[in-house]
Design a protein around this motif. Sequence first.
Motif, PDB file in Angstrom:
ATOM      1  N   ALA A 188     -38.970  19.738  89.860  1.00 22.32           N
ATOM      2  CA  ALA A 188     -40.337  19.398  90.253  1.00 22.32           C
ATOM      3  C   ALA A 188     -40.770  18.087  89.606  1.00 22.32           C
ATOM      4  O   ALA A 188     -41.458  17.271  90.231  1.00 22.32           O
ATOM      5  CB  ALA A 188     -41.284  20.525  89.852  1.00 22.32           C
ATOM      6  N   PHE A 189     -40.360  17.867  88.360  1.00 25.59           N
ATOM      7  CA  PHE A 189     -40.724  16.625  87.662  1.00 25.59           C
ATOM      8  C   PHE A 189     -40.069  15.412  88.318  1.00 25.59           C
ATOM      9  O   PHE A 189     -40.720  14.394  88.547  1.00 25.59           O
ATOM     10  CB  PHE A 189     -40.309  16.707  86.193  1.00 25.59           C
ATOM     11  N   GLU A 190     -38.784  15.508  88.626  1.00 29.67           N
ATOM     12  CA  GLU A 190     -38.075  14.395  89.258  1.00 29.67           C
ATOM     13  C   GLU A 190     -38.680  14.047  90.610  1.00 29.67           C
ATOM     14  O   GLU A 190     -38.817  12.881  90.969  1.00 29.67           O
ATOM     15  CB  GLU A 190     -36.587  14.748  89.407  1.00 29.67           C
ATOM     16  N   ARG A 191     -39.032  15.074  91.386  1.00 31.24           N
ATOM     17  CA  ARG A 191     -39.655  14.839  92.696  1.00 31.24           C
ATOM     18  C   ARG A 191     -41.006  14.156  92.536  1.00 31.24           C
ATOM     19  O   ARG A 191     -41.346  13.232  93.269  1.00 31.24           O
ATOM     20  CB  ARG A 191     -39.817  16.157  93.457  1.00 31.24           C
ATOM     21  N   ALA A 192     -41.794  14.632  91.562  1.00 22.24           N
ATOM     22  CA  ALA A 192     -43.113  14.050  91.338  1.00 22.24           C
ATOM     23  C   ALA A 192     -43.001  12.591  90.924  1.00 22.24           C
ATOM     24  O   ALA A 192     -43.732  11.728  91.433  1.00 22.24           O
ATOM     25  CB  ALA A 192     -43.864  14.846  90.271  1.00 22.24           C
ATOM     26  N   LYS A 193     -42.070  12.289  90.028  1.00 21.90           N
ATOM     27  CA  LYS A 193     -41.889  10.915  89.558  1.00 21.90           C
ATOM     28  C   LYS A 193     -41.458  10.011  90.712  1.00 21.90           C
ATOM     29  O   LYS A 193     -42.000   8.908  90.896  1.00 21.90           O
ATOM     30  CB  LYS A 193     -40.852  10.868  88.444  1.00 21.90           C
ATOM     31  N   ALA A 194     -40.498  10.478  91.508  1.00 24.06           N
ATOM     32  CA  ALA A 194     -40.000   9.689  92.636  1.00 24.06           C
ATOM     33  C   ALA A 194     -41.111   9.438  93.659  1.00 24.06           C
ATOM     34  O   ALA A 194     -41.252   8.325  94.182  1.00 24.06           O
ATOM     35  CB  ALA A 194     -38.826  10.397  93.297  1.00 24.06           C
ATOM     36  N   ASP A 195     -41.917  10.460  93.935  1.00 24.30           N
ATOM     37  CA  ASP A 195     -42.996  10.325  94.926  1.00 24.30           C
ATOM     38  C   ASP A 195     -44.050   9.319  94.474  1.00 24.30           C
ATOM     39  O   ASP A 195     -44.517   8.493  95.263  1.00 24.30           O
ATOM     40  CB  ASP A 195     -43.653  11.690  95.179  1.00 24.30           C
ATOM     41  N   VAL A 196     -44.425   9.398  93.183  1.00 20.01           N
ATOM     42  CA  VAL A 196     -45.471   8.503  92.686  1.00 20.01           C
ATOM     43  C   VAL A 196     -44.966   7.063  92.619  1.00 20.01           C
ATOM     44  O   VAL A 196     -45.683   6.117  92.969  1.00 20.01           O
ATOM     45  CB  VAL A 196     -45.987   8.969  91.312  1.00 20.01           C
ATOM     46  N   LEU A 197     -43.724   6.878  92.192  1.00 16.78           N
ATOM     47  CA  LEU A 197     -43.160   5.528  92.143  1.00 16.78           C
ATOM     48  C   LEU A 197     -43.049   4.923  93.543  1.00 16.78           C
ATOM     49  O   LEU A 197     -43.283   3.730  93.740  1.00 16.78           O
ATOM     50  CB  LEU A 197     -41.790   5.546  91.471  1.00 16.78           C
ATOM     51  N   LYS A 198     -42.712   5.754  94.523  1.00 16.64           N
ATOM     52  CA  LYS A 198     -42.626   5.276  95.902  1.00 16.64           C
ATOM     53  C   LYS A 198     -43.998   4.841  96.390  1.00 16.64           C
ATOM     54  O   LYS A 198     -44.144   3.804  97.043  1.00 16.64           O
ATOM     55  CB  LYS A 198     -42.066   6.383  96.799  1.00 16.64           C
ATOM     56  N   GLU A 199     -45.016   5.633  96.072  1.00 15.29           N
ATOM     57  CA  GLU A 199     -46.375   5.291  96.482  1.00 15.29           C
ATOM     58  C   GLU A 199     -46.845   4.009  95.796  1.00 15.29           C
ATOM     59  O   GLU A 199     -47.547   3.185  96.387  1.00 15.29           O
ATOM     60  CB  GLU A 199     -47.322   6.440  96.138  1.00 15.29           C
ATOM     61  N   LEU A 200     -46.438   3.846  94.542  1.00 15.56           N
ATOM     62  CA  LEU A 200     -46.843   2.677  93.768  1.00 15.56           C
ATOM     63  C   LEU A 200     -46.215   1.394  94.299  1.00 15.56           C
ATOM     64  O   LEU A 200     -46.828   0.327  94.304  1.00 15.56           O
ATOM     65  CB  LEU A 200     -46.457   2.877  92.298  1.00 15.56           C
ATOM     66  N   GLY A 201     -44.993   1.495  94.767  1.00 20.40           N
ATOM     67  CA  GLY A 201     -44.289   0.309  95.246  1.00 20.40           C
ATOM     68  C   GLY A 201     -43.418  -0.290  94.164  1.00 20.40           C
ATOM     69  O   GLY A 201     -43.549   0.026  92.983  1.00 20.40           O
ATOM     70  N   GLY A 202     -42.501  -1.146  94.542  1.00 18.48           N
ATOM     71  CA  GLY A 202     -41.512  -1.681  93.610  1.00 18.48           C
ATOM     72  C   GLY A 202     -42.098  -2.657  92.610  1.00 18.48           C
ATOM     73  O   GLY A 202     -43.138  -3.258  92.823  1.00 18.48           O
ATOM     74  N   ALA A 203     -41.395  -2.773  91.490  1.00 16.93           N
ATOM     75  CA  ALA A 203     -41.744  -3.765  90.468  1.00 16.93           C
ATOM     76  C   ALA A 203     -40.448  -4.221  89.815  1.00 16.93           C
ATOM     77  O   ALA A 203     -39.664  -3.392  89.349  1.00 16.93           O
ATOM     78  CB  ALA A 203     -42.685  -3.170  89.431  1.00 16.93           C
ATOM     79  N   GLU A 204     -40.214  -5.520  89.826  1.00 15.99           N
ATOM     80  CA  GLU A 204     -38.969  -6.051  89.284  1.00 15.99           C
ATOM     81  C   GLU A 204     -39.183  -6.660  87.904  1.00 15.99           C
ATOM     82  O   GLU A 204     -40.267  -7.163  87.589  1.00 15.99           O
ATOM     83  CB  GLU A 204     -38.396  -7.112  90.228  1.00 15.99           C
TER      84      GLU A 204
END
Length: 337
Positions: A24-40
């Motif tokens: 559940a934690f990995e899914r939540a982290k992946a979902d929020v990062l996707k919503e946030l958008g990339g950062a290099e």
Amino acid sequence: MKKYLAFVLTFVMIFSIALSAQSAFERAKADVLKELGGAEKTSKIYKIGALEITLANPFWVTMKEGFEAAAKDFGFKIDVVAAPSEGDTAAQLNYLETMLIKGYDALCISPITPFNLIPALAKATQRKIPVIAVGTYVDPQAAKDAGAKVNGILAVDFEYQGKLPGQYIIEKFKDKKNVKAAIIEGIPGSPQSEGRKNGCLTELKKASNIKVVSVQPGNWDRTTALNVTSNLIQANPDLNVIFCANDTMALAAVEALKAVGKKKQVMVIGCDFIEEAKESIIKGELDATLAMSPYLYGYIGGVMAYKTIIDGQYSKDIQVPVKVVDKSNLSEYNDWR
């Protein structure tokens, strides 16, 4: 062609299994990062200052770990400081005043109240230092009146955080008549306390079989909550359930009920899902808690500040997932932080 189709089907199957294996934690982290958008990462090392409420509470300690992990992953530097206690608004303001002269490229803040940091935020705006509100918020009208700007918000719907436990209580007691409930809030007037209290009250009022017999402040404090619970059970010996606005108070409520042999009678629900709460649920003492992720608040808050520095502005508000956790779904949250 058959070999190619077989290969594609095998790949899809493996990918699906990998997704389903995510916690559940990995899914939540992946979902929020996707919503946030990339950062290099950039060649320049930026400095970010983060001001939390207090490191005396495990919730904020875990948020600090999230900030530090984001700094490591994205290549920026971060300093994390906090007030000595949950209610020390003057000390928190003094910390922010000091941070303004340290040359940070951006700031992350978690105000104790919606108003206490506004004087320093106005100065940050004048100095063109971008600010991200993480986990708590700044009153928008008061900020506008003071000329203070918040560039981004890691949004927290505190009322929703109270509604979910309220809905959980209604479901658990749907077949029982004359249910007596109590709420122990945090510091009256603080956004977390008011939101969670009002959200829970809103839901419980929908149930004709549930009566809220008491709402009392626990001030986010273990000793205060323990004494409040002791008084509650004396005044209401047939009490059925207590919702506490954080886990520190919920764990104190559990101890108070155990001391008088009433724990099996009274369901206790907390909020935050700190490690001690998880251990208490495993033991069969604390009944449930609302799983938020202080680690993700820190991690995503740090990334938002970093993106604000690079992009020049950041206006998209982000929500971090929350869910009620009890023994029935605890195994899904083994690595939750």
